[in-house]
Design a protein around this motif. Structure first.
Motif, PDB file in Angstrom:
ATOM      1  N   THR A 127      -7.515   6.844  -3.098  1.00 25.02           N
ATOM      2  CA  THR A 127      -8.574   6.318  -2.236  1.00 25.02           C
ATOM      3  C   THR A 127      -8.301   4.841  -1.986  1.00 25.02           C
ATOM      4  O   THR A 127      -7.509   4.205  -2.693  1.00 25.02           O
ATOM      5  CB  THR A 127      -9.958   6.460  -2.894  1.00 25.02           C
ATOM      6  N   ALA A 128      -8.989   4.276  -1.013  1.00 30.82           N
ATOM      7  CA  ALA A 128      -8.835   2.845  -0.731  1.00 30.82           C
ATOM      8  C   ALA A 128      -9.227   2.019  -1.952  1.00 30.82           C
ATOM      9  O   ALA A 128      -8.570   1.030  -2.272  1.00 30.82           O
ATOM     10  CB  ALA A 128      -9.681   2.454   0.475  1.00 30.82           C
ATOM     11  N   ARG A 129     -10.272   2.419  -2.635  1.00 30.39           N
ATOM     12  CA  ARG A 129     -10.711   1.697  -3.832  1.00 30.39           C
ATOM     13  C   ARG A 129      -9.638   1.748  -4.924  1.00 30.39           C
ATOM     14  O   ARG A 129      -9.364   0.756  -5.590  1.00 30.39           O
ATOM     15  CB  ARG A 129     -12.014   2.281  -4.359  1.00 30.39           C
ATOM     16  N   ALA A 163     -10.789  -4.448  -0.603  1.00 31.34           N
ATOM     17  CA  ALA A 163     -10.822  -3.221   0.189  1.00 31.34           C
ATOM     18  C   ALA A 163     -10.491  -3.513   1.646  1.00 31.34           C
ATOM     19  O   ALA A 163      -9.878  -2.695   2.331  1.00 31.34           O
ATOM     20  CB  ALA A 163     -12.192  -2.564   0.077  1.00 31.34           C
ATOM     21  N   ILE A 220      -6.387   2.176  -4.433  1.00 26.48           N
ATOM     22  CA  ILE A 220      -5.272   1.342  -3.973  1.00 26.48           C
ATOM     23  C   ILE A 220      -5.581  -0.121  -4.239  1.00 26.48           C
ATOM     24  O   ILE A 220      -4.755  -0.856  -4.800  1.00 26.48           O
ATOM     25  CB  ILE A 220      -4.984   1.579  -2.477  1.00 26.48           C
ATOM     26  N   ALA A 221      -6.778  -0.557  -3.838  1.00 22.83           N
ATOM     27  CA  ALA A 221      -7.179  -1.955  -4.036  1.00 22.83           C
ATOM     28  C   ALA A 221      -7.136  -2.327  -5.515  1.00 22.83           C
ATOM     29  O   ALA A 221      -6.638  -3.401  -5.880  1.00 22.83           O
ATOM     30  CB  ALA A 221      -8.572  -2.189  -3.463  1.00 22.83           C
ATOM     31  N   VAL A 246      -6.795  -3.462   2.184  1.00 24.57           N
ATOM     32  CA  VAL A 246      -6.293  -2.079   2.184  1.00 24.57           C
ATOM     33  C   VAL A 246      -6.644  -1.392   3.495  1.00 24.57           C
ATOM     34  O   VAL A 246      -5.826  -0.652   4.049  1.00 24.57           O
ATOM     35  CB  VAL A 246      -6.861  -1.295   0.975  1.00 24.57           C
ATOM     36  N   SER A 247      -7.806  -1.671   4.033  1.00 20.01           N
ATOM     37  CA  SER A 247      -8.240  -1.049   5.281  1.00 20.01           C
ATOM     38  C   SER A 247      -7.253  -1.334   6.413  1.00 20.01           C
ATOM     39  O   SER A 247      -6.836  -0.427   7.134  1.00 20.01           O
ATOM     40  CB  SER A 247      -9.632  -1.557   5.646  1.00 20.01           C
ATOM     41  N   VAL A 288      -3.850   0.555   5.695  1.00 19.87           N
ATOM     42  CA  VAL A 288      -3.820   2.002   5.933  1.00 19.87           C
ATOM     43  C   VAL A 288      -3.899   2.308   7.431  1.00 19.87           C
ATOM     44  O   VAL A 288      -3.294   3.276   7.889  1.00 19.87           O
ATOM     45  CB  VAL A 288      -4.890   2.783   5.132  1.00 19.87           C
ATOM     46  N   ARG A 303      -4.700  10.589   6.391  1.00 20.57           N
ATOM     47  CA  ARG A 303      -6.039  10.475   5.811  1.00 20.57           C
ATOM     48  C   ARG A 303      -6.547  11.889   5.559  1.00 20.57           C
ATOM     49  O   ARG A 303      -6.483  12.737   6.437  1.00 20.57           O
ATOM     50  CB  ARG A 303      -6.958   9.756   6.785  1.00 20.57           C
ATOM     51  N   THR A 354       0.834  -1.201   0.000  1.00 22.64           N
ATOM     52  CA  THR A 354       0.000   0.000   0.000  1.00 22.64           C
ATOM     53  C   THR A 354       0.870   1.254   0.000  1.00 22.64           C
ATOM     54  O   THR A 354       0.635   2.182  -0.780  1.00 22.64           O
ATOM     55  CB  THR A 354      -0.945  -0.013   1.216  1.00 22.64           C
ATOM     56  N   TYR A 357      -5.882   8.691   0.974  1.00 20.24           N
ATOM     57  CA  TYR A 357      -4.698   8.400   1.768  1.00 20.24           C
ATOM     58  C   TYR A 357      -3.523   9.041   1.072  1.00 20.24           C
ATOM     59  O   TYR A 357      -3.338   8.898  -0.132  1.00 20.24           O
ATOM     60  CB  TYR A 357      -4.528   6.889   1.941  1.00 20.24           C
TER      61      TYR A 357
END
Length: 158
Positions: A42-44, A54, A46-47, A57-58, A61, A72, A29, A83
């Motif tokens: 965004t997390a999406r 997701a 990154i994923a 990734v959660s 982060v 954040r 990540t 992120y």
């Protein structure tokens, strides 16, 4: 931009970070954020770039936030967190390490009181404590030297 070479860099850098002790998904990540154009995803996103869920990734982060390697952010009118790897990430990480080192020095002092002063154990604990205390003293100077060097390389900016 060579997207394939960039993907290889992300995975190679992540392997190096994981080899140095960072959890693998956090390393991936961080690497993908570092390699992004503005250091913000965004997390999406990154994923998608990593081909993971997701949920993976959660957790990553959360770890990276805890060790001060990312922040954040939410832009005005945006409904999703971004992120961000900031320009001074390495400085913040070093500052965090200084606090960890101070804790180690204090804990080693505790160990030194528990063993005979003339023992081999005391010598090892004392050497470790002395080394960590030295790092605490020298890290601020190293960071300042780096900033001066970086400023000279970039024409005065950071």
């Amino acid at each position: 931009m060579d997207e394939e070479a960039l993907r290889h860099f992300v995975e190679d850098f992540a392997l190096e970070l994981a080899g140095a002790g960072m959890p693998r998904m956090a390393a991936r990540t961080f690497s993908v954020l570092l390699a992004s154009e503005d250091g913000s995803l965004t997390a999406r996103e990154i994923a998608g770039r990593l081909g993971v869920s997701a949920a993976a990734v959660s957790g990553a982060v959360r770890y990276l936030e805890r060790v001060d390697m990312l922040r954040r952010r939410r832009l005005p009118m945006e409904r999703v967190d971004r992120y961000v790897v900031e320009d001074e990430t390495w400085f913040h990480t070093t500052a965090t390490q200084t606090a960890v080192l101070a804790t180690l020095v204090a804990t080693l002092e505790e160990g030194l009181t528990a063993v005979p002063g003339d023992s081999a154990t005391a010598a090892r604990l004392d050497q470790a404590q002395d080394f960590f205390a030295y790092l605490i003293e020298e890290l601020p100077r190293l960071v300042e030297d780096w900033r001066e060097r970086r400023g000279a390389r970039t024409g005065g900016g950071e």
